[in-house]
Design an enzyme around this catalytic site. Structure first.
Site, PDB file in Angstrom:
ATOM      1  N   ASP A 253      37.743  33.346  35.873  1.00  0.00           N
ATOM      2  CA  ASP A 253      37.490  34.725  36.233  1.00  0.00           C
ATOM      3  C   ASP A 253      36.001  35.002  35.986  1.00  0.00           C
ATOM      4  O   ASP A 253      35.323  34.236  35.296  1.00  0.00           O
ATOM      5  CB  ASP A 253      38.369  35.627  35.373  1.00  0.00           C
ATOM      6  CG  ASP A 253      38.042  37.087  35.553  1.00  0.00           C
ATOM      7  OD1 ASP A 253      38.000  37.536  36.712  1.00  0.00           O
ATOM      8  OD2 ASP A 253      37.812  37.776  34.539  1.00  0.00           O
ATOM      9  N   ARG A 254      35.498  36.092  36.552  1.00  0.00           N
ATOM     10  CA  ARG A 254      34.078  36.422  36.348  1.00  0.00           C
ATOM     11  C   ARG A 254      33.890  37.492  35.273  1.00  0.00           C
ATOM     12  O   ARG A 254      33.478  37.210  34.153  1.00  0.00           O
ATOM     13  CB  ARG A 254      33.443  36.885  37.673  1.00  0.00           C
ATOM     14  CG  ARG A 254      31.921  36.855  37.659  1.00  0.00           C
ATOM     15  CD  ARG A 254      31.312  37.622  38.812  1.00  0.00           C
ATOM     16  NE  ARG A 254      31.325  39.060  38.562  1.00  0.00           N
ATOM     17  CZ  ARG A 254      30.827  39.977  39.401  1.00  0.00           C
ATOM     18  NH1 ARG A 254      30.312  39.588  40.556  1.00  0.00           N
ATOM     19  NH2 ARG A 254      30.865  41.260  39.086  1.00  0.00           N
ATOM     20  N   ASP A 255      34.231  38.749  35.597  1.00  0.00           N
ATOM     21  CA  ASP A 255      33.982  39.865  34.682  1.00  0.00           C
ATOM     22  C   ASP A 255      34.848  39.769  33.430  1.00  0.00           C
ATOM     23  O   ASP A 255      36.075  39.711  33.515  1.00  0.00           O
ATOM     24  CB  ASP A 255      34.249  41.193  35.392  1.00  0.00           C
ATOM     25  CG  ASP A 255      33.398  41.361  36.636  1.00  0.00           C
ATOM     26  OD1 ASP A 255      32.210  41.010  36.582  1.00  0.00           O
ATOM     27  OD2 ASP A 255      33.926  41.813  37.666  1.00  0.00           O
TER      28      ASP A 255
ATOM     29  N   ASN B  21      38.111  39.006  41.906  1.00  0.00           N
ATOM     30  CA  ASN B  21      38.329  40.189  42.740  1.00  0.00           C
ATOM     31  C   ASN B  21      37.112  41.089  42.636  1.00  0.00           C
ATOM     32  O   ASN B  21      36.666  41.403  41.525  1.00  0.00           O
ATOM     33  CB  ASN B  21      39.558  40.969  42.265  1.00  0.00           C
ATOM     34  CG  ASN B  21      40.861  40.252  42.545  1.00  0.00           C
ATOM     35  OD1 ASN B  21      40.918  39.311  43.334  1.00  0.00           O
ATOM     36  ND2 ASN B  21      41.930  40.703  41.895  1.00  0.00           N
TER      37      ASN B  21
ATOM     38  N   CYS C 140      37.101  37.955  46.461  1.00  0.00           N
ATOM     39  CA  CYS C 140      37.875  38.792  47.377  1.00  0.00           C
ATOM     40  C   CYS C 140      37.230  40.172  47.417  1.00  0.00           C
ATOM     41  O   CYS C 140      37.107  40.827  46.376  1.00  0.00           O
ATOM     42  CB  CYS C 140      39.329  38.899  46.914  1.00  0.00           C
ATOM     43  SG  CYS C 140      40.268  40.163  47.821  1.00  0.00           S
TER      44      CYS C 140
ATOM     45  N   HIS D 281      38.480  42.827  49.024  1.00  0.00           N
ATOM     46  CA  HIS D 281      39.463  43.797  49.493  1.00  0.00           C
ATOM     47  C   HIS D 281      40.061  44.637  48.362  1.00  0.00           C
ATOM     48  O   HIS D 281      39.980  44.273  47.195  1.00  0.00           O
ATOM     49  CB  HIS D 281      40.596  43.061  50.231  1.00  0.00           C
ATOM     50  CG  HIS D 281      40.127  42.162  51.315  1.00  0.00           C
ATOM     51  ND1 HIS D 281      40.293  40.789  51.279  1.00  0.00           N
ATOM     52  CD2 HIS D 281      39.445  42.431  52.453  1.00  0.00           C
ATOM     53  CE1 HIS D 281      39.761  40.246  52.358  1.00  0.00           C
ATOM     54  NE2 HIS D 281      39.243  41.223  53.087  1.00  0.00           N
TER      55      HIS D 281
ATOM     56  N   CYS E  79      45.828  41.530  51.458  1.00  0.00           N
ATOM     57  CA  CYS E  79      45.305  40.217  51.822  1.00  0.00           C
ATOM     58  C   CYS E  79      45.963  39.149  50.961  1.00  0.00           C
ATOM     59  O   CYS E  79      46.704  39.444  50.025  1.00  0.00           O
ATOM     60  CB  CYS E  79      43.787  40.179  51.623  1.00  0.00           C
ATOM     61  SG  CYS E  79      43.305  40.420  49.893  1.00  0.00           S
TER      62      CYS E  79
ATOM     63  N   CYS F 201      44.003  36.921  49.423  1.00  0.00           N
ATOM     64  CA  CYS F 201      42.931  36.385  48.569  1.00  0.00           C
ATOM     65  C   CYS F 201      42.729  37.200  47.295  1.00  0.00           C
ATOM     66  O   CYS F 201      42.053  36.756  46.373  1.00  0.00           O
ATOM     67  CB  CYS F 201      41.624  36.265  49.342  1.00  0.00           C
ATOM     68  SG  CYS F 201      41.002  37.798  50.059  1.00  0.00           S
ATOM     69  N   ARG F 202      43.304  38.396  47.225  1.00  0.00           N
ATOM     70  CA  ARG F 202      43.128  39.225  46.035  1.00  0.00           C
ATOM     71  C   ARG F 202      44.085  38.763  44.945  1.00  0.00           C
ATOM     72  O   ARG F 202      45.301  38.717  45.134  1.00  0.00           O
ATOM     73  CB  ARG F 202      43.377  40.693  46.376  1.00  0.00           C
ATOM     74  CG  ARG F 202      43.233  41.633  45.181  1.00  0.00           C
ATOM     75  CD  ARG F 202      43.378  43.095  45.620  1.00  0.00           C
ATOM     76  NE  ARG F 202      43.519  43.979  44.470  1.00  0.00           N
ATOM     77  CZ  ARG F 202      42.517  44.422  43.720  1.00  0.00           C
ATOM     78  NH1 ARG F 202      41.276  44.058  44.006  1.00  0.00           N
ATOM     79  NH2 ARG F 202      42.732  45.220  42.700  1.00  0.00           N
TER      80      ARG F 202
ATOM     81  N   ASP G 123      40.420  36.881  31.328  1.00  0.00           N
ATOM     82  CA  ASP G 123      40.599  37.853  30.245  1.00  0.00           C
ATOM     83  C   ASP G 123      41.661  38.900  30.545  1.00  0.00           C
ATOM     84  O   ASP G 123      41.844  39.830  29.765  1.00  0.00           O
ATOM     85  CB  ASP G 123      39.270  38.545  29.940  1.00  0.00           C
ATOM     86  CG  ASP G 123      38.831  39.461  31.075  1.00  0.00           C
ATOM     87  OD1 ASP G 123      38.750  38.956  32.231  1.00  0.00           O
ATOM     88  OD2 ASP G 123      38.582  40.650  30.838  1.00  0.00           O
TER      89      ASP G 123
END
Length: 437
Positions: free
Chosen positions: A251-253, A294, A332, A334, A351, A353-354, A380
């Site tokens: 994940d990023r954030d 996302n 993603c 969306h 979608c 992809c989310r 997280d």
């Protein structure tokens, strides 16, 4: 398809190994670098090879001869004067009737050549070069590549960079149409990238093929020693995309950058304290690193696609300056729910992809031949854990970011970790008890 190997370099930075041999004859496990290159080409049916020789070129001829003992057909072109990395190609005009592969003779690689050729043919440019991130982009030429993998420019390593950039470096392996030779001047020393390829970039004729496969130059004693270790361990061969790959999806954030809510401006992006250490470990491991995130900021019209990509360029720039990188980023844009002020209705859709849908993971699997049964998802939030479960991945929930308190899904991770560094250590050491929280 024929191959051309540029093997005329002196290897001055490796002079302790090249006192009486040309650089491509430096050995690893008692076999020259050049032999590994020829073997990889042969494994994919490329047996007609032309080697351009210069400094102590007769020794390369003595070792390989006509190539029959190595299962290939070798011809030679000998430079009477140094012509750079492109000049000799002028004299090969009548050698090629079709596309050809060109390789710098001082790199060790093991790649799925078929995938590379397919990409080149699908795009149809005069040239395609292999690109990848590295752990020193700050002193490398950086390629500017658009969403269609068309190369738009080069940020040279000796130029001051007052902008964020993607960690995208030329690896030293190319495929060219024979038309390339029309851009090479007679009897003039030319640099392949700066004097030839750069002109074709302006004509929108050069594409970038991104891969996680092992491609490293032997430019310094330190890199040479590292490549030796990687060869001896089998790591180099294992990264060939014809073999199933292990991946750690991130994940990023809240995982890579600090969680501050929706990040829609580069100024908001701050890297988590432990991430540099974690990614350095990951970069030298058998796992590839892929971000799955996302980003509803697009659907909510908080920023544009280009502004989101500028945030990612900042992230890649910071990581590269600290000596680490991410292999790829999938996002993603969306969001399925309407009702936000000034929302972008184009992206307000359902979608696949989310997250927790697995469309982005499936896209990564197709691109990098990933074995999900040997891979992980780290994040997280319960959304991340549910995504991992949906893809049959092993999952690790971090205490950073939201620490699982989003409570969107009633799901438990396989493991918990205090931060990304401890999660990566636990995976590499196969010891998860130490990171339980």
């Amino acid at each position: 398809m024929k191959a051309v190997i540029l093997a005329g370099g002196m290897g001055t930075r490796l002079k302790e190994y090249t006192k009486d041999i040309p650089k491509p004859l430096i050995t690893i496990n008692e076999r020259p670098i050049l032999e590994y290159q020829i073997e990889n080409l042969k494994n994919y049916g490329i047996k007609d090879i032309l080697i351009i020789v210069g400094y102590l070129g007769f020794k390369i001829k003595e070792y390989f001869g006509d190539g029959k003992n190595f299962g290939v057909n070798i011809e030679y072109f000998e430079e009477n004067q140094p012509l750079g990395t492109a000049g000799a190609l002028y004299y090969l005009k009548n050698t090629f009737t079709e596309d050809f592969i060109l390789i710098y003779g001082d790199i060790i690689f093991d790649i799925d050549v078929y995938k590379f050729i397919d990409f080149h043919k699908a795009n149809g440019g005069i040239g395609t070069l292999i690109v990848h991130p590295n752990n020193h982009p700050y002193d490398s030429d950086i390629l500017i590549v658009d969403e269609n993998q068309l190369v738009k420019g080069i940020a040279k390593k000796n130029e001051k960079r007052n902008f964020f950039y993607n960690n995208c470096v030329n690896a030293g392996i190319f495929i060219f149409k024979k038309d390339l030779i029309d851009y090479v001047l007679k009897d003039k020393k030319q640099d392949l990238e700066k004097d030839v390829v750069l002109n074709l970039i302006g004509k929108e004729e050069i594409y970038a093929y991104r891969t996680t496969e092992y491609i490293k130059d032997m430019g310094t004693p330190e890199r040479y020693e590292l490549v030796k270790k990687h060869m001896e361990s089998g790591f180099i061969k294992s990264r060939n995309l014809s073999s199933k790959q292990k991946a750690i999806f991130l994940d990023r954030d809240g995982t890579i950058n600090k969680y501050v809510g929706l990040v829609y401006n580069p100024d908001q992006l701050i890297i988590e304290d432990d991430v540099i250490e974690a990614l350095k470990l990951l970069n030298s491991s058998e796992y590839i690193s892929i971000v799955i995130t996302n980003q509803p900021i697009i659907a909510r019209n908080l920023c544009t696609i280009n502004q989101l990509e500028e945030i990612h360029r900042k992230m890649e720039t910071i990581l590269g300056e600290q000596g680490c990188y991410l292999d790829d980023i999938f996002y993603c844009p969306h969001h399925p729910d309407s009702g936000f002020p000034d929302e972008n209705k184009i992206f307000k859709i359902h979608c696949d992809c989310r997250k927790p849908a697995i469309g982005l993971i499936e896209k990564a699997v197709g691109k990098y031949n990933i074995d999900l049964s040997k891979s992980f998802f780290i994040g997280d939030t319960t959304v991340d854990i549910q995504t991992g479960k949906n893809a049959n991945l092993k999952t690790i929930l971090l205490a950073t970011g939201e620490g699982g308190k989003d409570n969107k899904y009633m799901v438990k991770p396989d493991f918990y970790a205090e931060n990304l560094s401890k999660a990566i250590n636990s995976i590499l050491e196969n010891n998860f008890e130490e990171v339980m929280v």
